[in-house]
Structure formats: C-alpha cells, structure tokens
Scaffold this active site. Sequence first.
Site: not given
Ligand code: AMP
Length: 228
Positions: A23, A98, A137, A170, A181
């Site tokens: 993404k 989400r 990654r 990460r 996740r």
């Molecule tokens: P990402 O970098 O998009 O994979 O997001 C990393 C982490 O941030 C996720 O695993 C969640 O813990 C948190 N997170 C990001 N966006 C959201 C969202 N829209 N709602 C809830 N948690 C989020």
Amino acid sequence: MAEQPSPAKPINVVLLGPPGAGKSTIAEALAVEQHLTVIATGQRLRDEVEARSPIGRAVAAYLERGDLVPDSLMDRLLRASMDMLDPECGFLLDGYPRTMPQAVGLVGMLADHGRTLDIVLALAVDDDEVVRRLSGRRICEGAGDPFPVHVDDLASILRCRERQGHLVQRDDDRPEVVRQRLNIYHEQTQPLLEFYADHKLLRWVNARNTPAEVARAALIILKQEETA
Ligand code: AMP
C-alpha cells in the site's frame, strides 16, 4: 522537485489491502502522479510512538501486538489530518478505514469537509505471499527517507549499503505479529470490500506483480476515474 500539475478534478481515494500488499509504495507513486495528499495512518502512529507523544504512548502496545487502535482514537487522528488538507487537493488514504465503524464514520467526516469518496482501490494478494513479503521485509534507515528492502532482493540491499543505511525489522513484521495482523485483516477489514462494492466504488488491482506494475495499473484506473 518540479511541482506536478493538478488534475482537472481532485479525486479522493481509499487504498485497501492486507498488510504487505504494498500500500505505502503504491500510495507514494500515485501521490506524485496525481497530486494527491497521502494520509498513511500506520506511519502517523509509528511517528507518534517514536516521538513518545501522549498518543504514541497510548497506541504503542496495540501496534506491537498487531492489534487495531480503537476506532475513537483513529477517528480523532483522521479528522485532524482532514482538517489540514488543501481543499484543492485530493487525498489518498493508506490504512484507513480498517473497520466497518471507521468506514461509516468516514462518510460523515467527508461530508463535514465537503468531500466524497471517488474510488476504493483494493490490492489483491494472497496470504502466503503476504507472509513471504513481511517476514523478509526490512526497512533501510539512516540514509534519507526510510525505504523498504526485501532480504531476497539484492539490488535493494545494495542500494541501502551504498547510502550507508542500516536494515531494521519493524516490530510488527515478526511472524507471530504478522499472523495476528492478517487475522484482523480478514475479520475486520475484508468486510469493507463488500461495503464498497455495494457502493460501486471498488476497483481491484492485482498486487502480486512488481510495485512498478501495480502502480501503473492503479494509475490507469485513477485516470479513467478522473476523466469519467
Ligand atoms: P500499517 O502501517 O498500515 O500496516 O499500520 C500499522 C499498525 O498501525 C496496524 O497494525 C495498527 O495497529 C495501526 N493502524 C493503522 N491504521 C489503523 C486504523 N485505521 N485503525 C486501527 N489501527 C490502525
């Protein structure tokens, strides 16, 4: 960098997909081409954690476990980002919504800002590929803007070395967290696909291809939308 010309009509885009679908990489490419402001909620949260801000302290444990941050907090975070948007500029949401309450909340939030959602790009990639990508990654840090590297991709590792960066994993790319996740994606985020299909906003993009190919396919869809 030369400023990109604005498209005729600013478009507002949601990018959906499982963790590891690419993404952020696709969002960056589309943002440059389409003059969109990217709102990447995961990165916003990681920045808050890094800064040890009150929000960062409140969300750190959720991120570490791979759990979703509560909707109420995400709602506030997104609303603040929307308030700061240039009205002439479209946006691209990377990582939001989400959950179903977030998707419903977004409709009202957009109305409050005189906007509507134009398109939802869904990146299609299967679970095995997600696990392969995320377990390998790494992030190249300390060399300008951090960028993702895969342990099987020698060229990206060399690029990091040349810039004298170092590779870090990460916390939430550890295998047990990746599984969590993914489970959450299937349980809470996948139902949004149907929601947006019902609203005739959903377009699929095959995300198994290279990032450049995926970005190209996504761009073609956005350009069609822009001229529709
Ligand atoms: P990402 O970098 O998009 O994979 O997001 C990393 C982490 O941030 C996720 O695993 C969640 O813990 C948190 N997170 C990001 N966006 C959201 C969202 N829209 N709602 C809830 N948690 C989020």
